[in-house]
Scaffold this active site. Structure first.
Site, PDB file in Angstrom:
ATOM      1  N   HIS A 156      27.533  46.703  -3.821  1.00  0.00           N
ATOM      2  CA  HIS A 156      28.229  47.804  -3.111  1.00  0.00           C
ATOM      3  C   HIS A 156      29.426  48.307  -3.929  1.00  0.00           C
ATOM      4  O   HIS A 156      30.392  48.809  -3.357  1.00  0.00           O
ATOM      5  CB  HIS A 156      28.717  47.371  -1.719  1.00  0.00           C
ATOM      6  CG  HIS A 156      27.683  46.653  -0.912  1.00  0.00           C
ATOM      7  ND1 HIS A 156      26.796  47.294  -0.097  1.00  0.00           N
ATOM      8  CD2 HIS A 156      27.385  45.328  -0.833  1.00  0.00           C
ATOM      9  CE1 HIS A 156      25.987  46.401   0.483  1.00  0.00           C
ATOM     10  NE2 HIS A 156      26.321  45.201   0.038  1.00  0.00           N
ATOM     11  N   SER A 277      39.014  66.373 -25.382  1.00  0.00           N
ATOM     12  CA  SER A 277      39.165  67.537 -24.525  1.00  0.00           C
ATOM     13  C   SER A 277      39.914  68.596 -25.314  1.00  0.00           C
ATOM     14  O   SER A 277      40.744  68.278 -26.172  1.00  0.00           O
ATOM     15  CB  SER A 277      39.971  67.137 -23.283  1.00  0.00           C
ATOM     16  OG  SER A 277      40.639  68.253 -22.767  1.00  0.00           O
ATOM     17  N   LYS A 283      42.247  62.425 -23.746  1.00  0.00           N
ATOM     18  CA  LYS A 283      40.874  62.238 -23.274  1.00  0.00           C
ATOM     19  C   LYS A 283      39.923  61.738 -24.347  1.00  0.00           C
ATOM     20  O   LYS A 283      39.988  62.143 -25.501  1.00  0.00           O
ATOM     21  CB  LYS A 283      40.313  63.570 -22.725  1.00  0.00           C
ATOM     22  CG  LYS A 283      40.961  64.036 -21.468  1.00  0.00           C
ATOM     23  CD  LYS A 283      40.658  63.194 -20.250  1.00  0.00           C
ATOM     24  CE  LYS A 283      39.315  63.447 -19.655  1.00  0.00           C
ATOM     25  NZ  LYS A 283      39.130  64.630 -18.890  1.00  0.00           N
ATOM     26  N   GLU A 290      26.982  60.861 -20.208  1.00  0.00           N
ATOM     27  CA  GLU A 290      26.871  61.851 -19.124  1.00  0.00           C
ATOM     28  C   GLU A 290      25.635  62.721 -19.304  1.00  0.00           C
ATOM     29  O   GLU A 290      24.942  63.063 -18.346  1.00  0.00           O
ATOM     30  CB  GLU A 290      28.125  62.728 -19.076  1.00  0.00           C
ATOM     31  CG  GLU A 290      29.346  61.970 -18.577  1.00  0.00           C
ATOM     32  CD  GLU A 290      30.641  62.760 -18.757  1.00  0.00           C
ATOM     33  OE1 GLU A 290      30.617  64.003 -18.696  1.00  0.00           O
ATOM     34  OE2 GLU A 290      31.687  62.126 -18.973  1.00  0.00           O
TER      35      GLU A 290
END
Ligand code: ARG
Length: 459
Positions: A156, A277, A283, A290
């Protein structure tokens, strides 16, 4: 170009319809399989006495020259042709003369396209299988390196029990091994020759379908000619294998994205596999992971696409089936690209053992072991579970962990607690006591790695 099928149908098709009908922009990929299939066909026709040996030699040489010229770039595929099959046949006839027109004896484009596509999917299946092996190998290497790196195992997405990072990684290795096996099983059904089914009903010529299939390295011939030209379940099965494989890659990608976040910081990806970024200098984005997750959606779309194309089709061939190719090509390209980036991304990632261990120490993930300790001292498990729940509550209220509660305090919850409780809740001991087959102990993980390595060596 005049139409090969100009007969009762005039061949005088409108430009807009011709473009709409043409598949060469995508099925040109099948050129090699088309030529290989035609060579086997010419051989079979001559062996069966349907054409002369001289004619067969002319056809085969002509086809080999076309293949060579396509590969060298001397011959360009004419994108105004209807499809790759007509392009090859027309080029052959323009090069070798009228004998070229004998090639299409005892076959139809319906069985020809089914054959070419099966040969192509077979090639892609094997390419994907070897890319899977490369990734399993990378995972096994990483698992070996981190077989004793303690971290939290989650259920979970809540810290559940202590495990090793090697154990967690090996879970993915076994998913991928099943993906490999699923493709192996699919090969049994892909490697079937439809050639000789002709348009749908078979042929009046005395052909030898088995010999033609054997020359092409296919295991057998289809039993029913109508099925032979209508069947695209091999495409659906291939894409379905791709979809499940992508599901596994996507779950792994999702975890990598989580692990590389500042909140987790379990893993850093090499700068070769991250992007920055344009505005936020801090970043380091896990774009590759992704994209693997995102591209999984495309492959599911390909699967839905092929199933939907097929579901309402009457037997036998229908032009709808031309839509099968881009779906399978897209699935194969996507899976290969994802596997190609995944293996080096995993191979070059840095694992932060200390961060993982520190996180593992925070979530009371040894509470099950504390309950097991009491159970082994004679407390029934259900009441041991309740006592330990109360101790966890006490820790939360008092800002403590199970390791920092004193023995005196433990004794206020149960007088079964002794000094040895601390070694039984030591995170590393918790891991190494889990020696059950498939479990998280270093010894069990080593066994799992050796099973994966045996798989890699045997295939
Ligand atoms: N380009 C066609 C396809 O991919 C080849 C088969 C054409 N057959 C036919 N009967 N029109 O399906």
């Amino acid at each position: 170009m005049g139409k090969l099928w100009a007969g009762l149908s005039s061949g005088n098709i409108s430009k807009i319809a011709d473009d709409f009908n043409s598949s060469i922009k995508f099925d040109k990929r099948l050129y090699k399989e088309d030529i290989t299939g035609s060579i086997a066909h010419a051989h079979m026709l001559s062996k069966c006495g349907i054409i002369t040996k001289t004619d067969a030699d002319t056809l085969v040489n002509g086809l080999l020259n076309i293949l060579q010229d396509l590969e060298s770039g001397a011959l360009k595929i004419d994108e105004t042709a209807e499809d790759i099959h007509t392009f090859v046949e027309e080029t052959l006839t323009s090069r070798v003369g009228a004998v070229g027109k004998k090639l299409h004896t005892a076959r139809s484009r319906n069985d020809q396209v089914a054959l070419d596509f099966r040969l192509y999917i077979l090639k892609e299946t094997k390419a994907i299988q070897s890319a899977i092996k490369a990734l399993v190998n990378t995972i096994a290497d990483k698992a070996e390196e981190y077989k004793d790196a303690v971290c939290a195992g989650y259920t979970h997405l809540q810290r559940a029990q202590p495990i090793t990072f090697g154990h967690h990684l090996m879970a993915y290795a076994f998913m991928l091994i099943r993906d490999y096996d699923r493709l192996n099983d699919a090969i049994k059904r892909i490697s079937v020759s439809p050639i000789g089914s002709c348009a749908l009903a078979g042929t009046t010529y005395n052909t030898d379908r088995a010999a033609e299939a054997a020359e092409l390295g296919l295991s057998r011939v289809c039993e029913n000619s109508i099925d032979g030209v209508s069947d695209r379940d091999f495409v659906a099965e291939f894409i379905s294998c791709c979809a499940l494989l992508q599901t596994h890659l996507s779950r792994f990608a999702e975890e990598i994205i989580l692990w590389t976040s500042w909140e987790f910081k379990f893993v850093s990806l090499s700068s070769e596999f991250t992007t920055g970024s344009s505005i936020m200098p801090q970043k380091r984005n896990s774009d590759m992971a992704e994209l693997v997750r995102g591209k999984t959606g495309r492959v599911f779309g390909d699967l839905t696409g092929i199933l939907t194309v097929l579901k309402g089709l009457p037997l036998a061939y229908n032009k709808d089936m031309q839509e099968d190719k881009e779906l399978a090509f897209d699935a194969a390209d996507t899976v290969k690209a994802c596997l190609a980036v995944f293996a080096p991304m995993v191979a070059t990632m840095t694992v932060h053992r200390e961060n993982m261990k520190a996180a593992a120490q925070k979530g009371f993930i040894n509470a099950t072991d504390l309950a097991d300790y009491l159970t082994k001292k004679g407390e029934p498990f259900r009441s041991a579970y309740k006592i330990c729940g109360e101790i966890v509550g006490y820790c939360i209220d008092n800002g403590k962990t199970l390791e920092t509660v004193s023995l005196e305090t433990y004794k206020t919850f149960s007088d079964l607690f002794e000094e040895d409780l601390f070694s039984s809740i030591d995170i590393e001991n918790c891991v190494n006591k889990r020696i059950s087959a498939g479990g998280t102990s270093v010894a069990s993980v080593e066994k799992q790695i050796s099973v994966a390595r045996a798989f890699l060596n045997n295939k």
